[in-house]
Design a protein around this motif. Structure first.
Motif, PDB file in Angstrom:
ATOM      1  N   SER A 745     -17.300  -1.866  -3.109  1.00 48.33           N
ATOM      2  CA  SER A 745     -18.332  -0.940  -2.640  1.00 48.33           C
ATOM      3  C   SER A 745     -18.117   0.467  -3.199  1.00 48.33           C
ATOM      4  CB  SER A 745     -18.367  -0.910  -1.105  1.00 48.33           C
ATOM      5  OG  SER A 745     -17.083  -0.531  -0.632  1.00 48.33           O
ATOM      6  N   SER A 746     -16.898   0.746  -3.694  1.00 46.16           N
ATOM      7  CA  SER A 746     -16.662   2.065  -4.291  1.00 46.16           C
ATOM      8  C   SER A 746     -17.257   2.170  -5.690  1.00 46.16           C
ATOM      9  CB  SER A 746     -15.161   2.340  -4.362  1.00 46.16           C
ATOM     10  OG  SER A 746     -14.537   1.353  -5.162  1.00 46.16           O
ATOM     11  N   THR A 747     -17.662   1.036  -6.256  1.00 50.66           N
ATOM     12  CA  THR A 747     -18.283   1.048  -7.576  1.00 50.66           C
ATOM     13  C   THR A 747     -19.757   1.419  -7.432  1.00 50.66           C
ATOM     14  OG1 THR A 747     -16.752  -0.589  -8.422  1.00 50.66           O
ATOM     15  CG2 THR A 747     -18.856  -0.403  -9.570  1.00 50.66           C
ATOM     16  N   VAL A 748     -20.203   2.367  -8.253  1.00 58.26           N
ATOM     17  CA  VAL A 748     -21.583   2.847  -8.137  1.00 58.26           C
ATOM     18  C   VAL A 748     -22.485   2.064  -9.092  1.00 58.26           C
ATOM     19  CG1 VAL A 748     -23.062   4.883  -8.314  1.00 58.26           C
ATOM     20  CG2 VAL A 748     -20.635   5.144  -7.712  1.00 58.26           C
ATOM     21  N   ILE A 749     -23.587   1.563  -8.580  1.00 66.52           N
ATOM     22  CA  ILE A 749     -24.539   0.852  -9.448  1.00 66.52           C
ATOM     23  C   ILE A 749     -25.859   1.631  -9.450  1.00 66.52           C
ATOM     24  CG2 ILE A 749     -25.657  -1.337  -9.938  1.00 66.52           C
ATOM     25  CD1 ILE A 749     -23.611  -2.654  -8.051  1.00 66.52           C
ATOM     26  N   LEU A 750     -26.216   2.179 -10.585  1.00 67.24           N
ATOM     27  CA  LEU A 750     -27.448   2.959 -10.694  1.00 67.24           C
ATOM     28  C   LEU A 750     -28.537   2.095 -11.315  1.00 67.24           C
ATOM     29  CD1 LEU A 750     -25.951   6.230 -12.263  1.00 67.24           C
ATOM     30  CD2 LEU A 750     -26.491   5.814  -9.854  1.00 67.24           C
ATOM     31  N   GLY A 751     -29.690   2.043 -10.660  1.00 63.63           N
ATOM     32  CA  GLY A 751     -30.793   1.269 -11.216  1.00 63.63           C
ATOM     33  C   GLY A 751     -31.064   0.037 -10.388  1.00 63.63           C
ATOM     34  N   PRO A 752     -31.796  -0.920 -10.937  1.00 61.73           N
ATOM     35  CA  PRO A 752     -32.374  -0.924 -12.288  1.00 61.73           C
ATOM     36  C   PRO A 752     -33.542   0.053 -12.440  1.00 61.73           C
ATOM     37  CG  PRO A 752     -32.863  -2.986 -11.105  1.00 61.73           C
ATOM     38  CD  PRO A 752     -32.115  -2.130 -10.173  1.00 61.73           C
ATOM     39  N   THR A 753     -33.600   0.651 -13.602  1.00 64.23           N
ATOM     40  CA  THR A 753     -34.711   1.541 -13.939  1.00 64.23           C
ATOM     41  C   THR A 753     -35.178   1.208 -15.346  1.00 64.23           C
ATOM     42  OG1 THR A 753     -33.070   3.083 -14.810  1.00 64.23           O
ATOM     43  CG2 THR A 753     -33.937   3.551 -12.621  1.00 64.23           C
ATOM     44  N   PRO A 754     -36.446   1.539 -15.659  1.00 66.13           N
ATOM     45  CA  PRO A 754     -36.849   1.432 -17.061  1.00 66.13           C
ATOM     46  C   PRO A 754     -36.015   2.426 -17.845  1.00 66.13           C
ATOM     47  CG  PRO A 754     -38.726   2.005 -15.659  1.00 66.13           C
ATOM     48  CD  PRO A 754     -37.506   2.076 -14.804  1.00 66.13           C
ATOM     49  N   ARG A 755     -35.628   2.098 -19.038  1.00 60.83           N
ATOM     50  CA  ARG A 755     -34.827   3.086 -19.751  1.00 60.83           C
ATOM     51  C   ARG A 755     -35.708   4.213 -20.267  1.00 60.83           C
ATOM     52  NH1 ARG A 755     -33.126   0.152 -25.362  1.00 60.83           N
ATOM     53  NH2 ARG A 755     -33.152   2.088 -26.523  1.00 60.83           N
ATOM     54  N   ALA A 756     -35.082   5.324 -20.699  1.00 59.62           N
ATOM     55  CA  ALA A 756     -35.853   6.525 -21.032  1.00 59.62           C
ATOM     56  C   ALA A 756     -36.930   6.230 -22.083  1.00 59.62           C
ATOM     57  CB  ALA A 756     -34.932   7.629 -21.514  1.00 59.62           C
ATOM     58  N   ILE A 757     -36.572   5.451 -23.097  1.00 61.63           N
ATOM     59  CA  ILE A 757     -37.612   4.953 -23.999  1.00 61.63           C
ATOM     60  C   ILE A 757     -37.851   3.520 -23.557  1.00 61.63           C
ATOM     61  CG2 ILE A 757     -38.219   4.445 -26.383  1.00 61.63           C
ATOM     62  CD1 ILE A 757     -36.040   6.584 -27.114  1.00 61.63           C
ATOM     63  N   ALA A 758     -38.888   3.353 -22.729  1.00 66.78           N
ATOM     64  CA  ALA A 758     -39.015   2.099 -21.992  1.00 66.78           C
ATOM     65  C   ALA A 758     -39.416   0.936 -22.881  1.00 66.78           C
ATOM     66  CB  ALA A 758     -40.025   2.256 -20.862  1.00 66.78           C
ATOM     67  N   ARG A 759     -40.130   1.231 -23.974  1.00 67.09           N
ATOM     68  CA  ARG A 759     -40.582   0.138 -24.814  1.00 67.09           C
ATOM     69  C   ARG A 759     -40.183   0.416 -26.250  1.00 67.09           C
ATOM     70  NH1 ARG A 759     -46.045  -0.962 -26.860  1.00 67.09           N
ATOM     71  NH2 ARG A 759     -46.194  -3.177 -27.328  1.00 67.09           N
ATOM     72  N   MET A 760     -39.634  -0.593 -26.888  1.00 70.95           N
ATOM     73  CA  MET A 760     -39.195  -0.433 -28.262  1.00 70.95           C
ATOM     74  C   MET A 760     -39.353  -1.746 -28.994  1.00 70.95           C
ATOM     75  SD  MET A 760     -35.556   0.978 -29.485  1.00 70.95           S
ATOM     76  CE  MET A 760     -35.407   2.516 -28.676  1.00 70.95           C
ATOM     77  N   LYS A 761     -39.875  -1.678 -30.212  1.00 71.76           N
ATOM     78  CA  LYS A 761     -40.093  -2.888 -31.003  1.00 71.76           C
ATOM     79  C   LYS A 761     -40.760  -3.985 -30.176  1.00 71.76           C
ATOM     80  CE  LYS A 761     -36.195  -1.768 -33.920  1.00 71.76           C
ATOM     81  NZ  LYS A 761     -34.896  -2.081 -34.432  1.00 71.76           N
ATOM     82  N   ARG A 762     -41.783  -3.619 -29.465  1.00 73.41           N
ATOM     83  CA  ARG A 762     -42.592  -4.561 -28.673  1.00 73.41           C
ATOM     84  C   ARG A 762     -41.840  -5.204 -27.520  1.00 73.41           C
ATOM     85  NH1 ARG A 762     -47.351  -6.255 -31.253  1.00 73.41           N
ATOM     86  NH2 ARG A 762     -47.571  -5.299 -33.298  1.00 73.41           N
ATOM     87  N   ARG A 763     -40.735  -4.656 -27.144  1.00 69.00           N
ATOM     88  CA  ARG A 763     -40.014  -5.197 -25.999  1.00 69.00           C
ATOM     89  C   ARG A 763     -39.850  -4.107 -24.953  1.00 69.00           C
ATOM     90  NH1 ARG A 763     -37.423 -10.059 -27.545  1.00 69.00           N
ATOM     91  NH2 ARG A 763     -36.229 -10.051 -25.623  1.00 69.00           N
ATOM     92  N   TYR A 764     -39.883  -4.529 -23.672  1.00 68.47           N
ATOM     93  CA  TYR A 764     -39.654  -3.594 -22.570  1.00 68.47           C
ATOM     94  C   TYR A 764     -38.189  -3.642 -22.164  1.00 68.47           C
ATOM     95  CZ  TYR A 764     -44.641  -2.959 -22.119  1.00 68.47           C
ATOM     96  OH  TYR A 764     -45.946  -2.641 -22.371  1.00 68.47           O
ATOM     97  N   TYR A 765     -37.648  -2.477 -21.825  1.00 64.70           N
ATOM     98  CA  TYR A 765     -36.229  -2.400 -21.495  1.00 64.70           C
ATOM     99  C   TYR A 765     -35.991  -1.895 -20.085  1.00 64.70           C
ATOM    100  CZ  TYR A 765     -34.968  -3.146 -26.356  1.00 64.70           C
ATOM    101  OH  TYR A 765     -34.792  -3.696 -27.609  1.00 64.70           O
ATOM    102  N   TYR A 766     -35.104  -2.581 -19.384  1.00 67.96           N
ATOM    103  CA  TYR A 766     -34.640  -2.112 -18.079  1.00 67.96           C
ATOM    104  C   TYR A 766     -33.135  -1.982 -18.124  1.00 67.96           C
ATOM    105  CZ  TYR A 766     -38.977  -2.040 -15.547  1.00 67.96           C
ATOM    106  OH  TYR A 766     -40.221  -1.676 -15.114  1.00 67.96           O
ATOM    107  N   GLN A 767     -32.626  -1.010 -17.383  1.00 69.18           N
ATOM    108  CA  GLN A 767     -31.180  -0.828 -17.462  1.00 69.18           C
ATOM    109  C   GLN A 767     -30.537  -0.575 -16.107  1.00 69.18           C
ATOM    110  OE1 GLN A 767     -30.468   2.581 -19.964  1.00 69.18           O
ATOM    111  NE2 GLN A 767     -30.609   4.007 -18.256  1.00 69.18           N
ATOM    112  N   ILE A 768     -29.229  -0.863 -16.068  1.00 70.18           N
ATOM    113  CA  ILE A 768     -28.391  -0.537 -14.925  1.00 70.18           C
ATOM    114  C   ILE A 768     -27.177   0.192 -15.485  1.00 70.18           C
ATOM    115  CG2 ILE A 768     -26.703  -1.550 -13.319  1.00 70.18           C
ATOM    116  CD1 ILE A 768     -28.726  -3.745 -12.746  1.00 70.18           C
ATOM    117  N   VAL A 769     -26.751   1.255 -14.832  1.00 69.81           N
ATOM    118  CA  VAL A 769     -25.514   1.906 -15.234  1.00 69.81           C
ATOM    119  C   VAL A 769     -24.505   1.752 -14.089  1.00 69.81           C
ATOM    120  CG1 VAL A 769     -24.406   4.085 -15.850  1.00 69.81           C
ATOM    121  CG2 VAL A 769     -26.670   3.537 -16.758  1.00 69.81           C
ATOM    122  N   ILE A 770     -23.327   1.244 -14.440  1.00 68.05           N
ATOM    123  CA  ILE A 770     -22.264   1.079 -13.442  1.00 68.05           C
ATOM    124  C   ILE A 770     -21.240   2.177 -13.660  1.00 68.05           C
ATOM    125  CG2 ILE A 770     -20.467  -0.466 -12.579  1.00 68.05           C
ATOM    126  CD1 ILE A 770     -22.028  -2.786 -13.827  1.00 68.05           C
TER     127      ILE A 770
END
Ligand SMILES: Nc1ncnc2c1ncn2[C@@H]1O[C@H](COP(=O)(O)OP(=O)(O)OP(=O)(O)O)[C@@H](O)[C@H]1O
Ligand SMILES: [Zn+2]
Length: 809
Positions: A745-770
């Motif tokens: 529980s001390s580990t921080v999980i941020l997200g999921p969120t669309p990444r700052a450039i959400a779409r690239m090369k016709r693909r959508y991106y979602y990210q989590i930062v631990i």
């Protein structure tokens, strides 16, 4: 005798880090070694794939039918035992597949399918030559692979140096040859020939003497012509008379960065070190001599002579009979450093970097593998150079983010350097004027050993920096890229015949088209990002996927003609500069003017020869340049990178400003720096202004601690992409659930969120930062997730795991 081999196979659709076990057929027994590439059957049917032998195995542990290895591609391992160990560690710590780590270590040509060619290089008994070679002077490995008796004969001949076995791939990779000559007669026979010559056959007489002088050597014909002053025709006569024969001589392709260096007879002598440099060299040398895998952080202000410290430490490693590896962030940007290494160590040096052609890179790799080069200079991937007996590893500009690879395997060259240092019992030197917070924090904790060069070699102060507030400028003088102050200083340098460097910071910044009526910005159809205007090709380009389209005449949204170009490109600045200072000669350096091979070096050479007064460029001119006549550095827009959604934004701005400022006043003339900014009070700019790394470090460390970022916490970024947004989001949500459940529980999980450039090369991106300090469950869980992404449930979803990501865009 091992009967089974473990093979890591190359099957793109079904990756795993588990090797498969194969039988070693008796006929291949002698050839199978750990580190050779093999062809093996895989799955049902006749499919075969390439793989690497990573270990031997005992038959007794296995029951049931195992498939046999079909063919061996290499006679000697292409991955030596150190690199084999390293590849395992790499796969484990970067969450990547073993096979991609193995490929990453090889030059491109060995990633493709290659054949082994066997060539006769020396006299071979006639009957052997006939049996094996059938009168030819080369043959392919495949032709003899099934013949154990012939193979063992070949091994023997290779040991005796009578044949060589070479890789050969596609045409351009073939070893390059030129015509060579070799005497066919011995000294006395040549003497006899001379006796029967016509008295006035001077040329032939000279040729005979020359042939006598070279003995049994093979000499390039061009060299022989040069030495003797004889014409090609004379050599042809010699050939007809049976005095000499012509034979191909292999020449290595010379990488561009290495062209025109002095030969070994004219190597530059080491400089007399100052006290700080001497202290650093002593400590590094002591570690080399004592086989101490210490990590040094060499923190030296710009122009303090770090390079000389590297060179003299390398010299010591060579003196101890060891080899040395030196990494620089990007070789084509720093031809000056490569030249300095070449001038000091001559033909002992091999250069490895991405802009070499495949053939050049392969030749350099082979020189290293054969032990013909003992010093390797290269960019990131050169950290895998097959040097044996390493005595020293250096990373120049260790803070550079380019040392981290941003595709799989996502390794940090700094960490690989430390691994190799330990393995070889050799010290690692991390050098920088602005060390990364991570490295400096380790030095504070005495994990790294701090060495300092606090003064410039020329004994001058670092150049004074003046910060110009562009908000005031625009109020007073209207819109321009140049403040009055900067123009005055530029003019002054022109008067004095001194040179200036101007940097346009393009980080997070581009030139885009916007409609003044509806505000529509022209975007890439494949990516969530605006298109950049390129005047040279008169097109709009996407910098992510390469999409290109014509410059629109009207707004595609509202059809208004009020469409306008925003942002500042180097070209536009160059035009403005021409208008403001018509007499100034300008060299522009950006991606457009340096696209062609060798252009970096050429433009820098021209500037060095004072063929221009001003060097105008992007970040690519900030690093490593050492021009004595440069006394002014101007930064046109210091703060474009500050607004990026990235916790390293301030650090990068501080580093960049410090680096580029360091280009001024490096010799005996006083330097000066002008920084233009809209954020004059930002601490990154203020601390750069006072050259105060320590103050910046303290402030930034405090902020990192408050926000739980590195170096206080480790970060990992997971990303999922899919052509449909909902599927990418769902995959990430699933992963989030598993992480939440499995981690502390001390580990921080941020997200999921669309990444700052959400779409690239016709693909959508979602990210989590631990973010975590210590979590015993993390490693295995991430590997499980990685392995699961290969299963059917993940169809079309691509998941990547990035330990210690450098960017969060
Ligand atoms: N001991 C020395 N005596 C005389 N000149 C030296 C000495 N050491 C280095 N120099 C010269 O000083 C200049 C600056 O050195 P160098 O380029 O190695 O600095 P640096 O610390 O790598 O700088 P930067 O971080 O800005 O690239 C070079 O021209 C170099 O030849
Ligand atoms: Zn695009």
């Amino acid at each position: 005798m091992p009967e089974l081999a473990q093979v890591v196979v190359d099957v793109p659709t079904m990756q795993t880090n588990q090797p498969y076990t194969y039988q070693i057929p008796p006929k291949l027994e002698k050839q199978i070694q750990v580190g050779v590439r093999v062809i093996v059957p895989f799955g049902k049917g006749k499919r075969t794939v390439q793989g690497f032998v990573v270990a031997f195995d005992k038959a007794s542990q296995y029951e049931g039918e195992l498939k046999p290895i079909q063919a061996v591609m290499d006679l000697q391992p292409v991955i030596n035992s150190e690199l084999m160990n390293l590849s395992k560690w790499l796969a484990d710590t970067t969450y990547s597949f073993w096979i991609s780590c193995l490929y990453t270590m090889l030059p491109n040509l060995l990633k493709a399918k290659t054949t082994r060619i066997i060539r006769i290089v020396d006299e071979v008994d006639e009957h052997i030559a006939f049996d094996i070679f059938h009168g030819r002077d080369e043959l392919e490995m495949a032709e003899v692979q099934d013949k154990p008796a012939i193979l063992s004969e070949l091994f023997k001949l290779q040991k005796e140096g009578k044949i060589t076995i070479e890789y050969q791939v596609e045409d351009r990779a073939k070893a390059k040859t030129v015509t060579g000559i070799r005497a066919l007669l011995n000294f006395e026979q040549l003497e006899d020939e001379r006796a029967s010559l016509h008295a006035n056959a001077h040329a032939q007489n000279r040729l005979l003497s020359y042939l006598q002088s070279i003995g049994s050597q093979v000499v390039k014909q061009k060299d022989a012509e040069h030495k003797t002053g004889l014409k090609a025709a004379t050599f042809n006569q010699g050939q007809q008379k049976g005095w000499l024969e012509k034979t191909p001589v292999e020449v290595y392709r010379q990488p561009l960065a290495m062209q025109g260096p002095p030969d070994d007879a004219h190597l530059a002598a080491p400089l007399q070190l100052n006290a700080d440099q001497q202290n650093a060299v002593n400590q590094i040398n002591q570690a080399i001599d004592n086989h101490d895998p210490k990590v040094f952080l060499l923190q030296g202000v710009t122009g303090s002579g770090k390079t000389e410290v590297y060179l003299q430490s390398i010299a010591n490693a060579l003196h101890q009979g060891k080899t040395a590896l030196m990494l620089v962030p990007e070789i084509s940007l720093t031809p000056q450093i490569v030249n300095r290494v070449r001038r000091r160590f001559g033909s002992k040096v091999a250069v490895l970097h991405s802009s070499l052609s495949n053939g050049e890179r392969y030749d350099e790799w082979r020189r290293i593998e054969r032990g013909e080069a003992q010093v390797v200079v290269g960019a990131r991937s050169a950290i895998f150079a097959p040097l044996t007996n390493l005595g020293l590893i250096i990373l120049d500009e260790e803070h550079e983010s380019s040392y981290k690879q941003d595709e799989s395997p996502r390794y940090q060259a700094r960490e690989v350097a430390k691994w190799r240092g330990k393995y070889n019992q050799a010290p690692v030197v991390l050098g920088s004027a602005t060390p990364s917070l991570e490295s400096r924090a380790r030095a504070v904790k005495n994990v790294y050993h701090l060495l300092r060069l606090p003064h410039r070699v020329n004994k001058q102060e670092l150049p004074p920096i003046e910060v110009v507030d562009m908000r005031d400028e625009i109020k007073k003088y209207g819109e321009s890229n140049f403040s009055q102050k900067l123009l005055t200083e530029l003019n002054d340098r022109l008067q004095k015949n001194e040179q200036s460097i101007l940097m346009l910071n393009r980080r997070g910044f581009s030139s885009f088209m916007m409609c003044r009526d509806c505000g529509n910005v022209l975007k890439c159809p494949n990516c969530d990002i605006s298109l950049t205007l390129h005047m040279d090709t008169r097109t709009m380009k996407c910098h992510y996927c390469g999409h290109e389209e014509p410059i629109p005449r009207e707004c595609p949204n509202c059809h208004s003609h009020q469409i306008r170009y925003y942002g500042t490109g180097t070209e536009k600045v160059e035009q403005e500069l021409h208008q403001l200072l018509p007499q100034a000669r300008i060299i522009r350096m950006d991606v457009d003017t340096t696209r062609r091979k060798g252009m970096h070096a050429k433009l820098l050479r021209q500037f060095g020869q004072h063929q221009a007064d001003i060097l105008l460029g992007t970040q690519m001119i900030a690093k490593g340049l050492d021009f004595p006549n440069v006394t002014l550095v101007g930064v046109l827009n210091a703060d474009t990178g500050l607004g990026l959604p990235d916790f390293r934004a301030s650090e990068r701005t501080f580093d960049l400003l410090s680096q580029v400022s360091g280009r001024a006043g490096r010799a005996n003339k006083q330097g000066k720096v002008i920084i233009q900014t809209y954020n004059p009070d930002h601490y990154a700019i203020q601390d750069a202004k006072t050259h105060d790394y320590e103050k910046f470090f303290d402030q930034e460390m405090m902020l990192r601690r408050q926000a739980s970022y590195p170096p206080y916490y480790y970060t990992v970024r997971l990303m999922a992409s899919h052509p449909e947004e909902a599927k990418a989001a769902r995959a990430m949500a699933d992963i989030y659930g598993r992480l939440k459940q499995g981690l502390l529980s001390s580990t921080v999980i941020l997200g999921p969120t669309p990444r700052a450039i959400a779409r690239m090369k016709r693909r959508y991106y979602y990210q989590i930062v631990i973010k975590y300090k210590k979590d015993p469950y993390l490693h295995q869980l991430l590997f499980d997730i990685l392995q699961d992404t290969q299963s059917r449930g993940f169809k079309d979803v691509q998941v990547s795991i990035d330990p210690d990501p450098q960017y969060f865009m």
